[in-house]
Motif scaffolding. Structure first.
Motif, PDB file in Angstrom:
ATOM      1  N   THR A  36      -8.831   2.687   1.917  1.00 35.90           N
ATOM      2  CA  THR A  36      -7.710   2.341   1.045  1.00 35.90           C
ATOM      3  C   THR A  36      -7.121   0.981   1.382  1.00 35.90           C
ATOM      4  O   THR A  36      -6.154   0.568   0.747  1.00 35.90           O
ATOM      5  CB  THR A  36      -6.605   3.409   1.144  1.00 35.90           C
ATOM      6  OG1 THR A  36      -6.115   3.466   2.493  1.00 35.90           O
ATOM      7  CG2 THR A  36      -7.125   4.773   0.736  1.00 35.90           C
ATOM      8  N   ASN A  37      -7.681   0.296   2.379  1.00 39.87           N
ATOM      9  CA  ASN A  37      -7.187  -1.020   2.758  1.00 39.87           C
ATOM     10  C   ASN A  37      -8.281  -2.056   2.525  1.00 39.87           C
ATOM     11  O   ASN A  37      -9.411  -1.865   2.983  1.00 39.87           O
ATOM     12  CB  ASN A  37      -6.756  -1.026   4.223  1.00 39.87           C
ATOM     13  CG  ASN A  37      -6.159  -2.358   4.636  1.00 39.87           C
ATOM     14  OD1 ASN A  37      -6.873  -3.289   4.994  1.00 39.87           O
ATOM     15  ND2 ASN A  37      -4.839  -2.455   4.586  1.00 39.87           N
ATOM     16  N   SER A  87       0.835  -1.195   0.000  1.00 41.74           N
ATOM     17  CA  SER A  87       0.000   0.000   0.000  1.00 41.74           C
ATOM     18  C   SER A  87       0.868   1.242   0.000  1.00 41.74           C
ATOM     19  O   SER A  87       1.612   1.483   0.958  1.00 41.74           O
ATOM     20  CB  SER A  87      -0.923   0.015   1.228  1.00 41.74           C
ATOM     21  OG  SER A  87      -1.617   1.248   1.300  1.00 41.74           O
TER      22      SER A  87
END
Length: 482
Positions: A423-424, A321
């Motif tokens: 975003t995860n 990420s």
């Protein structure tokens, strides 16, 4: 304007405000002591921390100068939080200073300047993109649990006993989970158990338990039938180790995806054995079953059907990420100070954190508790001391270097107010360092609140040792006796 100073690094911070308390601009000048030579992460610590200096606040104009210097001392390297505790300390001390300057309460000035949920995702002046959160909500919840409104009554009772009681908060945010790629391999063993091969390195964090939960949730296996191998280079080619609160946000996603891939392969083998299509199958409790029937095949029997082709019994996934995750929360500390000795005792401690999604409540609480104790140590007692005459390190052993013990804190109330990370893939936000980040400003703000109310003392450096507090009180009394 308001000013604050950090510990070890010399930090001068200023805030420009409108008359109503709205933050307009922030300026920071930071000098980082690197020691006699550079370590692996030494220069990163002040630089990485500087990116988080705007905190949870809508500050449109921001300037920071970061300089590092060599000194005749031992080199420094990353410690839990690695620059983010210091960043949170600076901004939260500064916010309290602004509140005192304008006669506002600590919560009112924060609420006025917090980034609003509707503004998310929000790009800060330092380029960080906060994807999710409800900052005012966790502050309010922490205040309710801490019974903030009734604090004046407790302060009055403490004063009758000859003590000064103070209360303070630290609303923090940090960035983590950006260490790079992590690969997980999840395989089916001949006996029907599942083994995870991953390069994250657990040294007490409980990775095996957390990863086993991820596998168990997909396969319905008892956790004791899921095994984790780490650190064996014969089996595991790559790995990031442990750092940056990245194991679950990064490694956890890899484990989840590798497990999903393995599940697909097991269904294909089971479909051949049960003479059906893979789409009609479900996995639970170590067997693959045709949905709605009693026809099934065990994991152990599926392993036999692979014919020695291990690729059919292995799932692999890699995840990284670039965005990272942004855990945040509010810590509230309540302290009692003995003016006669300067000794500060923590009498109540409340935390409300946003970690996106809670995977294992017990492991999460343990991580936070450990981090809080480390932050309390930084706030109250931990200090490297050198002789002013010959430069000799005077705190080279634990006979001279103070570490926090259980008696140095009260019981800790911890709960979550989670807003899933966008975003995860798991929705989680890293939690390994957060406890050490919110605690320093909360504890020192509590000390300053009590000292300001009783003596108009508005600054003390970390660590706020008994000696420093006592000297500050004595100096105030001396000046007012002239």
């Amino acid at each position: 304007m308001g000013d604050a100073q950090g510990r070890d690094n010399v930090t001068h911070a200023r805030m420009a405000l409108a008359e109503d308390g709205k933050f307009l601009a922030m300026d920071v000048d930071l000098i980082g002591d690197m020691g006699a030579y550079l370590s692996t992460f030494g220069p990163y610590i002040p630089h990485g921390g500087a990116g988080m200096l705007p905190g949870l606040y809508d500050i449109q104009a921001f300037h920071c100068r970061v300089r590092t210097v060599f000194t005749h001392t031992v080199p420094v390297d990353a410690y839990r939080g690695a620059g983010r505790p210091e960043a949170a300390y600076v901004i939260e001390r500064l916010v309290d200073a602004c509140a005192r300057k304008l006669g506002m309460t600590p919560d009112a000035i924060r609420k006025k300047n917090f980034i609003q949920p509707k503004a998310l995702p929000y790009k800060t002046a330092t380029g960080k993109v906060y994807d999710s959160g409800d900052f005012a909500a966790h502050m309010k919840r922490a205040m309710d649990v801490a019974n903030w409104k009734e604090f004046p009554k407790r302060a009055k009772l403490a004063k009758k006993a000859g003590l000064v009681r103070g209360i303070g908060m630290g609303s923090y945010v940090e960035v983590c989970g950006t260490m790079g790629e992590e690969t997980a391999n999840v395989r089916l063993d001949p006996n029907g158990d599942v083994t995870i091969l991953i390069g994250t390195q657990s040294s007490g964090q409980g990775h095996q338990t957390a990863y086993a939960q991820i596998v168990a949730e997909q396969f319905g296996l008892p956790a004791e039938r899921v095994h984790t191998h780490q650190g064996d280079t014969d089996e595991i080619k790559t790995g990031l180790g442990t750092g940056g609160s990245a194991s679950i946000p990064t490694g956890g996603v890899s484990v989840q995806r590798a497990t999903h891939e393995l599940g697909g392969k097991l269904k294909e083998l089971a479909a051949e054995a049960l003479e059906t299509s893979a789409g009609d199958l479900e996995i639970n409790n170590g067997v693959v079953r045709i949905a709605g029937t009693d026809r099934s095949i065990s994991f152990a029997d599926i392993a036999k059907r692979a014919g020695g082709d291990t690729s059919k019994l292995n799932g692999s996934a890699t995840f990284a990420s670039a965005d990272g995750t942004y855990p945040n929360g509010t810590h509230i500390a309540e302290v009692e100070i003995d003016p006669a000795t300067g000794i500060t005792k923590i009498v109540n401690y409340v935390i409300v954190d946003d970690f996106g999604v809670t995977l294992n409540p017990l492991l999460l609480a343990s991580q936070v508790h450990g981090g809080v104790m480390q932050g309390i140590g930084q706030a109250l007692m931990e200090q490297v001391v050198y002789s002013p005459t010959d430069g000799q390190l005077m705190t080279a052993t634990y006979m001279d270097y103070a570490l926090p013990r259980a008696a140095d804190a009260s019981s800790i109330h911890f709960e979550t107010h989670n807003v899933p990370c966008k975003t995860n893939p798991l929705g989680v936000k890293g939690a390994g360092e957060a406890g050490a980040i919110g605690s320093c400003p909360a504890v020192v703000n509590a000390i300053i609140e009590g000292l300001w109310r009783e003596y108009r003392i508005d600054h003390i450096d970390m660590p706020a040792t008994a000696e420093r507090v006592w000297i500050a009180i004595r100096e105030h009394q001396r000046q007012h006796s002239l």
